[in-house]
Structures are given as structure tokens and as C-alpha cells.
Motif scaffolding. Structure first.
Motif, PDB file in Angstrom:
ATOM      1  N   ASP A 105     -12.181  93.968 112.673  1.00 41.98           N
ATOM      2  CA  ASP A 105     -12.663  93.280 111.583  1.00 41.98           C
ATOM      3  C   ASP A 105     -11.852  93.490 110.438  1.00 41.98           C
ATOM      4  O   ASP A 105     -11.408  92.739 109.633  1.00 41.98           O
ATOM      5  CB  ASP A 105     -14.116  93.788 111.496  1.00 41.98           C
ATOM      6  N   GLU A 106     -11.574  94.955 110.207  1.00 39.62           N
ATOM      7  CA  GLU A 106     -11.069  95.285 108.800  1.00 39.62           C
ATOM      8  C   GLU A 106      -9.362  95.182 108.651  1.00 39.62           C
ATOM      9  O   GLU A 106      -8.820  94.876 107.948  1.00 39.62           O
ATOM     10  CB  GLU A 106     -11.542  96.554 108.411  1.00 39.62           C
TER      11      GLU A 106
ATOM     12  N   PRO B 205      -8.235  91.210 111.261  1.00 39.57           N
ATOM     13  CA  PRO B 205      -8.996  90.040 111.049  1.00 39.57           C
ATOM     14  C   PRO B 205      -8.366  88.712 111.728  1.00 39.57           C
ATOM     15  O   PRO B 205      -9.272  88.014 112.248  1.00 39.57           O
ATOM     16  CB  PRO B 205      -9.060  89.781 109.708  1.00 39.57           C
TER      17      PRO B 205
ATOM     18  N   GLN C 200     -12.214  90.320 118.435  1.00 41.73           N
ATOM     19  CA  GLN C 200     -12.389  91.552 119.055  1.00 41.73           C
ATOM     20  C   GLN C 200     -12.599  91.122 120.747  1.00 41.73           C
ATOM     21  O   GLN C 200     -12.556  89.987 120.960  1.00 41.73           O
ATOM     22  CB  GLN C 200     -13.865  91.937 118.826  1.00 41.73           C
TER      23      GLN C 200
END
Length: 488
Positions: free
Chosen positions: A284-285, A288, A292
């Protein structure tokens, strides 16, 4: 190769040592001012608290990381064997000690539970050793590329089946012992895997072997001594460390990692990157643009916990051990609260550590340092308001500590809830990562490589092989092996 390691937790430090041992140029980037990651520390009002794990087993895996750079762990950190490993206290007022050594534990069982269960313990240890020898080298300490790799050693796989490793842990223990207290002592380790004993595979009895047979150790100077020692050994071997350095993005070009971008805008180039953040947070960080993996995005997470650090005036009860487990009266139904109902245990079992028994720096003279852990639902299962639920559990724990005879004249304290774990970068608000269901174990667990970003490798409890100190140390070694394979 020039390799960057994101995070100076145990998996990152293990990776750095193994990578340096392979001859790579290694730089570790850590956002905090000290190494440790989840093995953190809190210093307050003359007390020092270890904010992460408290149980250390399989010290040979730690030494293995040091030996990768031609050093020995005991040259950097002293490890003390704890005997008993645990003091187990039950609702009926009885107590059992998990003793080190087969003979000592057999004598404890004979004295408290009778000769039949004592004889059963000898057979139990033989079974545990066979399970461990079949499992660790062939299914834990290995990199998997696909499920077919489970059969690359068919003899070991057949042995696991024959040993009953794919049965259920709870029923397996219950068939071996008559005393229900032993059922709890030898199966509570399923919580390390994020499952109730009735659900966990029997092969997770390997955790019982690590705790109850191999032994539990405590580092000199407290838990913080382990990452400090690993970082010092790595630095002595030529690994570079950059503390108070936050990674903002893993950079890539043409499907290959090229380095990282720091929060200040600096681009640090590398031939390979090892990332130790919790996997969903990493994607996510830091990635991005890369979706996933399904097991991380939709996976089942382990229960979480509330941890209460207390600095108190007074001495612990004379009977207290370093590690104490206070079992509630309810057992099986308590796990339903955590895993299905999404609420704190109505009749909780709790873990109480007393670090100041073996670490003089943990508390001032005349005082005691306490670490109290109560399992709770994670944020994906329990929809609780931890701003109010945390203080409620804190008050409940206080009453039980008083009832159990611990000192409670509080000098300083800190309560850590699932909301705090999430704020620290732990998915679903749990420090125990993805649960070890069959579909999230071995080759089915989130992989430590992603073919969409070549040169990027993951380490830590969310990936191979899983949760726990031995597993994250192995995880760092497996990540280093992945990087090493890139040069062939």
C-alpha cells in the motif's frame, strides 16, 4: 551486489548478516533511531520495557546469522536459559511449571498429574522430535516457488503424514494426556500461529518442541540486547546503517527494483531491495502501483492483543517466574470470542512477564517491571472502540493482578491496543500477522518474491516461513538466499 534492507528488525538484521556473508554491499535503512523493529523498547521514569516479543527459543538460529559473517552470538550478547520456561497457573488454584529438560519435566508431570501422564510425556517428546526433524529442514527453512515444491522431498512429506502432522493439534494433545492442564500447556502455542488449538494443524506442535524441549532464553540486558548485538555484528562486518531514515517508495523501472526514494526526496539506488514491512503495508505505502497478492489482500489474520507495560513499586510474588501464564477457567469457548464473535475473552487467559527478575536495568531498586498480555480480536474481526475498550481491559487486568499477588502500586504505565499496533504499521492491528491456516502456510503463504518486481524480496512474519522469533530469523536468511540466486 548493492543491496538495501528496509527495516532493522530481526528479519532485516538477519537478512543483512546473511547478505554480507555472501559478499554483498549492504545498507540497512531504519526509520527509528535504534535497531529492533517490533523488538522495541520504552524508557520511562527509570523503567525500561521491552515492547515486542518476550519469549526467545532456538538460539542456534541467532548464532547462525552471526556465523554468516564469521562471528558468534555469544561474543555479542549473553543468553540465559530460563528454568522454568513458564509457570502455568490454573483457575482451580493449581500450578504447573514447564521445566527445561525431559527428566525435569517428566518429574514435574509425575508429581502434579500422575505416572501415566509422565510416561506419556516421554513418548510425546519422541514424537515432537520426529516432527521437528521432518518439518524444519524440509518445510520451514526453505524457499517455495509453487505448491509442487511440497513434494520435492517425498520421504519427508510422507513422514509428516505418518506422524499425524496434518491432524488437529488440540485433539492430538488430548489423546496423549489425561490431565486437562497438560492439554493447555502443550497446545497454547497454537496462538503463535493465530489459531485455536482445535483448528491448528498438529504440525504446529513444533512450537511446543521449541518452547518446552529446546528451551526458552532471555538476553542479557533485556530483549533489546538481541537487535543491538545483531546490528553491532553487522556493522563490524561492513554493513552500513542509516537510522531515522524513512523510505517513501520502492522505485522500479521495466519491472525491476532500482532502489528506494526517501521521505526527504533522496533516491538511493540498489541492485536489490529487501523489504521487511508488514506485507499489506509494504504494498500500500511503498508499491502503490502493484496490487497486493490475494493472500495478503484477503487473507485471514491472527488475533491481536492488548499489552500493558507497568512499572510498579514492590517485589513480585515469591512464586513468580519470568514467564507466567494465568489460564482462565474456560478454554475452547474463549477462542470463539476472539476468532468468531470478535470480542475480548469473557474469561481470559493472560501472559505476565516479569523482566526485572533477570534484568537489573528493567526497574529501579525496590520496583518491578511487568508485561501483561491479553489476546484480543484483530481489527478485521472485532469492530471495537479501543479508546474505551482499552481502558476497560486495563482495569480488568489490574484487578486480576491484585488477586494474583503482583504489586500494583503503579509508578508508570503504557497500554498498547490493536489500534496502536495498526498505527505502528501492522496490518489488521495485530503484531502476529497472517494466521497459519493451511491455505496460508508454506507455498500458500504470501511469497517473499514478486515476479512483477524483479530484485525485490520480502522478509518478516507476513511472508515465508511465518510468525515467531525463529521464523523471522529464518525469513531473513531465506530472503538473502533469494538475493544470492539473482547473481547466478
Amino acid at each position: 551486489m548493492n543491496v538495501l534492507v528496509i527495516g532493522a528488525g530481526l528479519s532485516g538484521l538477519s537478512a543483512a548478516l546473511h547478505l554480507r556473508g555472501q559478499g554483498h554491499q549492504v545498507t540497512v535503512l531504519e526509520r527509528e533511531a535504534v535497531p529492533g523493529g517490533r523488538s522495541g523498547r520504552i524508557e520511562r521514569d527509570g523503567f525500561t520495557f521491552d515492547s515486542g516479543p518476550t519469549v526467545f527459543t532456538m538460539v542456534d538460529l541467532l548464532d547462525q546469522a552471526f556465523r554468516a559473517v564469521g562471528r558468534r552470538a555469544d561474543d555479542y550478547v549473553a543468553m540465559q536459559l530460563l528454568d522454568p520456561a513458564y509457570r502455568a497457573c490454573f483457575a482451580d488454584g493449581s500450578t504447573l511449571h514447564v521445566r527445561h529438560g525431559v527428566e525435569a519435566m517428566r518429574a514435574e508431570i509425575a508429581r502434579e498429574c500422575g505416572s501415566v501422564d509422565a510416561a506419556a510425556y516421554e513418548e510425546f517428546v519422541v514424537w515432537l522430535r520426529k516432527l521437528y526433524l521432518a518439518e524444519l529442514p524440509h518445510f520451514i527453512d526453505v524457499n517455495f516457488d509453487n505448491p509442487a515444491d511440497l513434494l520435492r522431498n517425498p520421504v519427508a512429506a510422507a513422514r509428516l503424514v505418518a506422524l499425524g502432522g496434518f491432524g488437529r493439534l488440540g485433539p492430538t494433545i488430548e489423546r496423549r494426556f489425561a490431565d486437562p492442564r497438560l492439554h493447555r500447556i502443550f497446545s497454547f502455542q497454537a496462538m503463535y500461529a493465530g489459531l485455536a488449538p482445535a483448528q491448528a494443524l498438529a504440525l504446529y506442535a513444533v512450537n511446543t518442541y521449541m518452547d518446552g524441549v529446546v528451551g526458552v532464553w532471555y538476553p542479557g540486558g533485556g530483549w533489546r540486547g538481541v537487535p543491538d548485538a545483531m546490528a553491532l555484528a553487522a556493522s563490524d562486518a561492513g554493513v552500513a546503517f542509516r537510522y531515522e531514515t524513512t523510505v517513501d517508495r520502492i522505485t522500479s523501472a521495466h519491472g525491476r527494483a532500482t532502489g528506494v526514494r526517501l521521505s526527504g526526496g533522496e533516491h538511493v539506488r540498489a541492485d536489490a531491495v529487501v523489504c521487511t514491512l508488514d506485507l499489506p503495508i509494504a504494498y500500500d505505502e511503498l508499491l502503490p502501483e502493484v496490487p497486493q497478492p490475494r493472500v495478503a489482500a484477503r487473507g485471514r489474520y491472527s488475533p491481536s492483543c492488548v499489552v500493558w507495560h507497568l512499572g510498579v513499586r514492590g517485589a513480585p510474588p515469591a512464586a513468580a517466574a519470568h514467564h507466567n501464564i494465568h489460564f482462565g477457567q474456560v478454554w475452547h469457548d474463549a477462542f470463539d470470542d476472539l476468532l468468531r464473535r470478535g470480542r475480548p475473552m469473557a474469561d481470559p487467559s493472560r501472559f505476565v512477564a516479569v523482566p526485572s527478575l533477570h534484568d537489573q536495568t528493567a526497574a529501579p531498586d525496590g520496583c518491578t517491571s511487568l508485561y501483561v498480555l491479553e489476546p484480543t480480536p484483530n481489527l478485521a474481526v472485532g469492530k471495537l472502540d479501543w479508546s474505551s475498550e482499552g481502558p476497560r481491559l486495563r482495569d480488568r487486568m489490574l484487578g486480576d493482578l491484585q488477586r494474583w499477588g503482583y504489586p500494583t502500586d503503579i509508578v508508570t504505565e503504557q497500554l498498547v491496543t490493536p489500534a496502536d499496533w495498526l498505527a505502528q504499521g501492522m496490518a489488521a492491528g495485530t503484531p502476529f500477522a497472517l494466521a497459519h491456516t493451511f491455505g496460508q502456510t508454506g507455498p500458500f503463504r504470501a511469497k517473499n518474491v514478486d515476479k512483477r518486481v524483479q530484485g525485490l524480496v520480502f522478509a518478516g512474519s507476513s511472508t515465508t516461513p511465518g510468525v515467531g522469533i525463529p521464523m523471522v530469523l529464518i525469513s531473513g536468511k531465506l530472503a538473502a538466499q533469494r538475493v544470492g540466486a539473482m547473481t547466478r
